[in-house]
Design a protein around this motif. Structure first.
Motif, mmCIF file in Angstrom:
data_model
loop_
_atom_site.group_PDB
_atom_site.id
_atom_site.type_symbol
_atom_site.label_atom_id
_atom_site.label_comp_id
_atom_site.label_asym_id
_atom_site.label_seq_id
_atom_site.Cartn_x
_atom_site.Cartn_y
_atom_site.Cartn_z
ATOM 1 N N PHE A 76 39.047 45.583 -29.148
ATOM 2 C CA PHE A 76 38.722 45.766 -30.563
ATOM 3 C C PHE A 76 37.419 46.550 -30.687
ATOM 4 N N ASP A 77 37.230 47.183 -31.842
ATOM 5 C CA ASP A 77 36.013 47.975 -32.023
ATOM 6 C C ASP A 77 35.088 47.411 -33.094
ATOM 7 N N ARG A 78 35.449 46.262 -33.678
ATOM 8 C CA ARG A 78 34.608 45.672 -34.722
ATOM 9 C C ARG A 78 34.767 44.152 -34.716
ATOM 10 N N SER A 79 33.710 43.478 -35.108
ATOM 11 C CA SER A 79 33.734 42.016 -35.102
ATOM 12 C C SER A 79 32.792 41.470 -36.161
ATOM 13 N N ILE A 80 32.934 40.172 -36.434
ATOM 14 C CA ILE A 80 32.066 39.452 -37.364
ATOM 15 C C ILE A 80 31.580 38.189 -36.672
ATOM 16 N N GLU A 127 31.691 45.794 -47.753
ATOM 17 C CA GLU A 127 31.961 46.781 -46.711
ATOM 18 C C GLU A 127 33.420 47.205 -46.688
ATOM 19 N N LEU A 128 34.319 46.277 -46.924
ATOM 20 C CA LEU A 128 35.736 46.625 -46.956
ATOM 21 C C LEU A 128 36.093 47.475 -48.171
ATOM 22 N N SER A 129 35.271 47.402 -49.202
ATOM 23 C CA SER A 129 35.547 48.134 -50.443
ATOM 24 C C SER A 129 35.069 49.586 -50.405
ATOM 25 N N ARG A 130 34.317 49.951 -49.380
ATOM 26 C CA ARG A 130 33.818 51.323 -49.308
ATOM 27 C C ARG A 130 34.962 52.311 -49.119
ATOM 28 N N LYS A 131 34.878 53.439 -49.805
ATOM 29 C CA LYS A 131 35.934 54.449 -49.713
ATOM 30 C C LYS A 131 36.081 54.978 -48.292
ATOM 31 N N SER A 132 35.007 54.957 -47.515
ATOM 32 C CA SER A 132 35.042 55.485 -46.144
ATOM 33 C C SER A 132 35.634 54.500 -45.140
ATOM 34 N N TYR A 133 35.881 53.259 -45.555
ATOM 35 C CA TYR A 133 36.334 52.243 -44.591
ATOM 36 C C TYR A 133 37.771 52.489 -44.170
ATOM 37 N N LYS A 134 38.013 52.449 -42.860
ATOM 38 C CA LYS A 134 39.343 52.580 -42.280
ATOM 39 C C LYS A 134 39.703 51.257 -41.599
ATOM 40 N N PRO A 135 40.822 50.622 -41.980
ATOM 41 C CA PRO A 135 41.130 49.295 -41.448
ATOM 42 C C PRO A 135 41.539 49.300 -39.977
ATOM 43 N N LEU A 161 37.890 34.167 -44.529
ATOM 44 C CA LEU A 161 39.348 34.289 -44.507
ATOM 45 C C LEU A 161 39.907 34.571 -45.896
ATOM 46 N N HIS A 162 39.314 33.981 -46.926
ATOM 47 C CA HIS A 162 39.737 34.275 -48.297
ATOM 48 C C HIS A 162 39.587 35.768 -48.590
ATOM 49 N N VAL A 163 38.457 36.339 -48.164
ATOM 50 C CA VAL A 163 38.213 37.766 -48.391
ATOM 51 C C VAL A 163 39.239 38.609 -47.636
ATOM 52 N N LEU A 164 39.422 38.308 -46.354
ATOM 53 C CA LEU A 164 40.366 39.082 -45.545
ATOM 54 C C LEU A 164 41.789 38.985 -46.101
ATOM 55 N N SER A 165 42.163 37.814 -46.580
ATOM 56 C CA SER A 165 43.487 37.649 -47.171
ATOM 57 C C SER A 165 43.622 38.467 -48.445
ATOM 58 N N ASP A 166 42.581 38.472 -49.273
ATOM 59 C CA ASP A 166 42.621 39.244 -50.520
ATOM 60 C C ASP A 166 42.783 40.734 -50.254
ATOM 61 N N PHE A 167 42.201 41.198 -49.138
ATOM 62 C CA PHE A 167 42.273 42.618 -48.796
ATOM 63 C C PHE A 167 43.480 42.941 -47.915
ATOM 64 N N ASN A 168 44.260 41.922 -47.554
ATOM 65 C CA ASN A 168 45.353 42.113 -46.588
ATOM 66 C C ASN A 168 44.831 42.778 -45.309
ATOM 67 N N HIS A 169 43.738 42.248 -44.813
ATOM 68 C CA HIS A 169 43.082 42.837 -43.643
ATOM 69 C C HIS A 169 43.396 42.016 -42.393
ATOM 70 N N THR A 352 48.818 48.425 -42.282
ATOM 71 C CA THR A 352 49.357 49.250 -43.386
ATOM 72 C C THR A 352 49.284 48.548 -44.738
ATOM 73 N N GLN A 353 49.100 47.219 -44.736
ATOM 74 C CA GLN A 353 49.067 46.495 -46.007
ATOM 75 C C GLN A 353 47.676 46.464 -46.641
ATOM 76 N N PHE A 354 46.684 46.969 -45.928
ATOM 77 C CA PHE A 354 45.309 46.897 -46.419
ATOM 78 C C PHE A 354 45.179 47.545 -47.789
ATOM 79 N N ARG A 355 44.475 46.868 -48.676
ATOM 80 C CA ARG A 355 44.185 47.414 -50.006
ATOM 81 C C ARG A 355 42.928 46.730 -50.532
#
Length: 367
Positions: A76-80, A127-135, A161-169, A352-355
């Protein structure tokens, strides 16, 4: 009283009655500190009972919550990391040296002085809301455990997890904590959408050994029950034998895989014991206190796998080591894995479901 001394001083053990439920026996300063605090008798013969060492929480306001990496050794290339430090207190934890960056000890401080990031969910959403973000899959639990005991009260992981679920991430979670069962109501729907997978670590099936190695981690059987609970809920689980400890837990490899497969794990992986920086002397001290008769054998295998050193951080080699012993463990793992039908890794997650979910006041699309 205390006095300051140079870092060349010998480590001083904390009395056993003050460190019940802790793996480290000392609190030596980290590698960046020029001085250490060392206890010294003050000359007064007055009895003084010091209290047990308690866990302390500090808050850190993060400017960014997603950490990027380019390591070729991980997938993976990103973590929290919602927390710094870990109350689980695993003596072998490779993350211990990170506490030195904050002027804290990788020994007892790592287990007891924890850093909490209360704004992590909000920062993540931003951070997930930034236009430059690629999932791409976000890994959680790769440094310290997101389901360590403090999570029961703080609930940061659940909010994330609530945030990630809302973004389908998509998210990959690594843990030893059975508290993850609390979040099955969030994880199961995410799993149905191909957005989550879990790696659950089982180091040993020997409850007495596990209590010494990882004093505040749930018992091995309890973790196997968690694998079953997650699997029954449709959440894909990989059992992680991490770490394999030569001459101490290596004989359990096949049994752990069999028990995990029976509980519902569908994939498996292993990592050899790693002893970077301050972890090496901490682990040697732990061996000397608990298993002095095995110390020569354990450390002999470790050094044989790392060119005569306690650890070598070479890319592609640090996770498994080299030489006959490392090859033997690898061959045993592969044979048991094939016999039990365990995969090398879990299926890729769906990006592909990210939004970005609409916020109050946003103009909604008509189509």
């Amino acid at each position: 009283m205390f006095y300051l001394c140079s870092m060349s001083s010998l480590e001083h053990h904390i009395p056993a009655e003050r460190r019940k439920g802790r793996a480290a026996a000392s609190n030596d300063a980290g590698r960046f500190e020029p001085y250490a605090r060392v206890p010294e008798h003050d000359g007064w013969d007055i009895p003084e009972d010091l209290p047990p060492i308690r866990t302390e929480l500090r808050e850190e306001r993060a400017t960014r919550i997603i950490t990027r990496n380019r390591s070729p050794d991980i997938s993976f290339d990103r973590s929290i990391n919602p927390y710094r430090g870990c109350e689980h207190g695993c003596i072998y934890c490779f993350a211990r040296p990170t506490h030195a960056y904050m002027g804290l000890s990788p020994a007892m401080d790592f287990e007891t002085k924890l850093i909490v990031k209360p704004d992590a969910p909000e920062r993540l959403a931003a951070e997930l809301s930034r236009k430059s973000y690629k999932p791409a899959m976000i890994a959680i639990g790769t440094n310290t455990d997101p389901y360590q005991p403090v999570e029961r009260d703080r609930g940061l992981m659940r909010d994330i997890l609530h945030v990630l679920s809302d973004f389908n991430h998509p998210v990959g979670i690594v843990t030893k904590g059975t508290l993850i069962e609390r979040d099955i109501d969030l994880l199961a729907p995410m799993a149905q959408r191909g957005l989550v997978r879990v790696g659950l670590s089982v180091t040993s099936l020997d409850a007495k050994l596990a209590r010494k190695l990882e004093p505040r981690v749930p018992a091995p059987q309890r973790r196997l029950n968690t694998i079953k609970a997650l699997s029954d809920a449709g959440i894909p689980v990989r059992v992680m034998i991490a770490p394999v400890i030569p001459a101490l837990t290596d004989h359990e490899l096949e049994k752990i895989l069999a028990e995990a497969a029976q509980a519902g794990a569908v994939a498996a992986s292993w990592i050899m014991l790693r002893l970077p920086l301050e972890v090496a002397p901490l682990f040697r001290d732990w061996l000397h206190r608990h298993y002095p008769d095995r110390m020569v054998r354990v450390m002999g295998h470790i050094r044989d796998m790392h060119g005569g050193s306690d650890y070598a951080a070479d890319w592609g080699k640090r996770m498994r080591g080299q030489g006959p012993y490392a090859k033997l463990i690898g061959a045993r793992f592969r044979a048991a894995q094939a016999r039990l039908g365990l995969a090398d890794r879990l299926d890729p997650l769906d990006i592909t479901q990210f939004r970005v979910p609409p916020r109050p006041g946003d103009q909604l699309s008509l189509f």
